[in-house]
Design a protein around this motif. Structure first.
Motif, PDB file in Angstrom:
ATOM      1  N   UNK A   9      -0.593  14.802   4.131  1.00  0.00           N
ATOM      2  CA  UNK A   9      -1.531  13.682   4.275  1.00  0.00           C
ATOM      3  C   UNK A   9      -2.479  13.735   3.082  1.00  0.00           C
ATOM      4  N   UNK A  10      -2.563  12.654   2.346  1.00  0.00           N
ATOM      5  CA  UNK A  10      -3.410  12.600   1.163  1.00  0.00           C
ATOM      6  C   UNK A  10      -4.104  11.239   1.071  1.00  0.00           C
ATOM      7  N   UNK A  11      -5.207  11.206   0.330  1.00  0.00           N
ATOM      8  CA  UNK A  11      -5.911   9.952   0.053  1.00  0.00           C
ATOM      9  C   UNK A  11      -5.741   9.637  -1.424  1.00  0.00           C
ATOM     10  N   UNK A  12      -5.047   8.554  -1.757  1.00  0.00           N
ATOM     11  CA  UNK A  12      -4.814   8.219  -3.166  1.00  0.00           C
ATOM     12  C   UNK A  12      -6.041   7.531  -3.771  1.00  0.00           C
ATOM     13  N   UNK A  13      -6.041   7.395  -5.071  1.00  0.00           N
ATOM     14  CA  UNK A  13      -7.051   6.559  -5.717  1.00  0.00           C
ATOM     15  C   UNK A  13      -6.760   5.101  -5.352  1.00  0.00           C
ATOM     16  N   UNK A  14      -7.721   4.236  -5.570  1.00  0.00           N
ATOM     17  CA  UNK A  14      -7.501   2.822  -5.272  1.00  0.00           C
ATOM     18  C   UNK A  14      -6.356   2.269  -6.111  1.00  0.00           C
ATOM     19  N   UNK A  58      -3.761   3.951  -7.230  1.00  0.00           N
ATOM     20  CA  UNK A  58      -2.520   4.468  -6.660  1.00  0.00           C
ATOM     21  C   UNK A  58      -2.142   3.699  -5.394  1.00  0.00           C
ATOM     22  N   UNK A  59      -3.145   3.420  -4.581  1.00  0.00           N
ATOM     23  CA  UNK A  59      -2.916   2.681  -3.337  1.00  0.00           C
ATOM     24  C   UNK A  59      -2.312   1.306  -3.635  1.00  0.00           C
ATOM     25  N   UNK A  60      -2.857   0.629  -4.601  1.00  0.00           N
ATOM     26  CA  UNK A  60      -2.348  -0.699  -4.957  1.00  0.00           C
ATOM     27  C   UNK A  60      -0.925  -0.624  -5.484  1.00  0.00           C
ATOM     28  N   UNK A  61      -0.630   0.438  -6.238  1.00  0.00           N
ATOM     29  CA  UNK A  61       0.726   0.599  -6.766  1.00  0.00           C
ATOM     30  C   UNK A  61       1.731   0.883  -5.652  1.00  0.00           C
ATOM     31  N   UNK A  62       1.292   1.558  -4.603  1.00  0.00           N
ATOM     32  CA  UNK A  62       2.166   1.889  -3.485  1.00  0.00           C
ATOM     33  C   UNK A  62       2.379   0.714  -2.536  1.00  0.00           C
ATOM     34  N   UNK A  63       1.445  -0.219  -2.506  1.00  0.00           N
ATOM     35  CA  UNK A  63       1.424  -1.318  -1.547  1.00  0.00           C
ATOM     36  C   UNK A  63       2.786  -2.023  -1.457  1.00  0.00           C
ATOM     37  N   UNK A  64       3.389  -2.079  -0.256  1.00  0.00           N
ATOM     38  CA  UNK A  64       4.718  -2.692  -0.118  1.00  0.00           C
ATOM     39  C   UNK A  64       4.681  -4.181   0.216  1.00  0.00           C
ATOM     40  N   UNK A  65       3.504  -4.805   0.207  1.00  0.00           N
ATOM     41  CA  UNK A  65       3.369  -6.169   0.699  1.00  0.00           C
ATOM     42  C   UNK A  65       4.246  -7.168  -0.044  1.00  0.00           C
ATOM     43  N   UNK A  66       4.424  -7.012  -1.346  1.00  0.00           N
ATOM     44  CA  UNK A  66       5.179  -7.991  -2.135  1.00  0.00           C
ATOM     45  C   UNK A  66       6.640  -8.060  -1.709  1.00  0.00           C
ATOM     46  N   UNK A 112       1.888  10.853   3.842  1.00  0.00           N
ATOM     47  CA  UNK A 112       1.154   9.795   4.518  1.00  0.00           C
ATOM     48  C   UNK A 112      -0.109   9.532   3.706  1.00  0.00           C
ATOM     49  N   UNK A 113      -0.172   8.357   3.099  1.00  0.00           N
ATOM     50  CA  UNK A 113      -1.280   7.999   2.227  1.00  0.00           C
ATOM     51  C   UNK A 113      -2.326   7.224   3.023  1.00  0.00           C
ATOM     52  N   UNK A 114      -3.547   7.761   3.088  1.00  0.00           N
ATOM     53  CA  UNK A 114      -4.633   7.109   3.817  1.00  0.00           C
ATOM     54  C   UNK A 114      -5.285   6.043   2.943  1.00  0.00           C
ATOM     55  N   UNK A 115      -5.582   4.906   3.528  1.00  0.00           N
ATOM     56  CA  UNK A 115      -6.225   3.812   2.791  1.00  0.00           C
ATOM     57  C   UNK A 115      -7.576   4.281   2.240  1.00  0.00           C
TER      58      UNK A 115
END
Length: 255
Positions: A205-210, A212-220, A160-163
């Motif tokens: 539960x982890x907090x990624x770098x910004x 990493x977060x953008x790379x994980x983003x499923x919005x597209x 679970x990646x925290x924003x």
């Protein structure tokens, strides 16, 4: 009709698969007397406060464990309450307890999970207006904990990646990771769900770098993100701490 108590949540997510997260139920007809929620009781002992990551991992596992408990299956004593809650808005409320107050909530129906010395009891959801005294007296505010530095997550557990661009108290984050494990469990097939259950629905539960977060983003492409990368998103309604529509958590299941 499906006997899977999480089926309405899976259908809701699939229906809006073009969005980065599941929409929640309409609440226009809600009144204070009809609001339902799952209470997450976080153990905060004064002399030995829990680690933040361990507490969140316990909350994430406990939330989904209640939903997948045998007592929540059709005919079980928890089924009606759990099914009614899942069919509506998936609200969770985090409360702090210690000492005798923590011991008292053990008598309230739910599941307790311990991770690295951190304890969370997720209670069977119900009407907020009808909370038992043991729960109603517990404080909601004051769940701040300092950040910690956990090790890299093991590859066999969901993450679970925290924003990393927002701030959340431990109580708020506990509710959000609980949403994440529920949506993830709803979308998993029976075999994957049962395999996860053999380890008590543990997760990291982890907090990624910004970045990493953008790379994980499923919005597209949310469908591809789930089917190819095992990623789903949790979008918050914005009642507390964050703006409406904020993606708070990305849950990632690796087959």
């Amino acid at each position: 009709m499906s006997t899977d108590v999480l089926a309405p949540l899976a259908a809701r997510y699939a229906h809006w698969l073009g969005l980065p997260a599941a929409r929640t139920a309409d609440t226009e007809d809600e009144t204070p007397e009809t609001v339902r929620a799952m209470q997450l009781v976080l153990r905060f002992e004064k002399q030995a406060p829990p680690g933040r990551t361990a507490l969140l991992e316990a909350a994430a596992a406990a939330s989904v464990a209640v939903c997948l408990d045998q007592r929540a299956e059709p005919g079980g004593p928890w089924h009606d309450e759990v099914a009614t809650w899942i069919a509506g808005r998936i609200r969770k409320v985090s409360r702090r307890a210690r000492g005798a107050h923590w011991a008292a909530v053990d008598a309230v129906d739910g599941v307790t999970v311990r991770v690295d010395g951190a304890d969370v009891r997720a209670l069977v959801p119900g009407l907020v207006a009808e909370l038992p005294h043991e729960v109603k007296r517990l404080q909601i505010s004051g769940s701040e904990l300092p950040p910690d530095e956990p090790a890299e997550p093991t590859p066999d557990l969901p993450v679970l990646w925290l924003n990393p661009t927002i701030e959340m108290t431990a109580g708020k984050a506990a509710a959000q990771v609980g949403h994440g494990t529920m949506i993830m469990a709803a979308l998993l097939d029976k075999a994957a769900r049962e395999q996860w259950g053999t380890v008590g629905y543990r997760c990291a539960v982890r907090t990624p770098s910004i970045d990493q977060w953008r790379a994980l983003d499923p919005a597209a492409d949310p469908a591809d993100a789930w089917h190819r990368r095992g990623i789903i998103a949790v979008r918050d309604a914005g009642f507390t701490e964050v703006a409406p529509g904020t993606i708070t958590v990305l849950a990632q299941h690796t087959p």
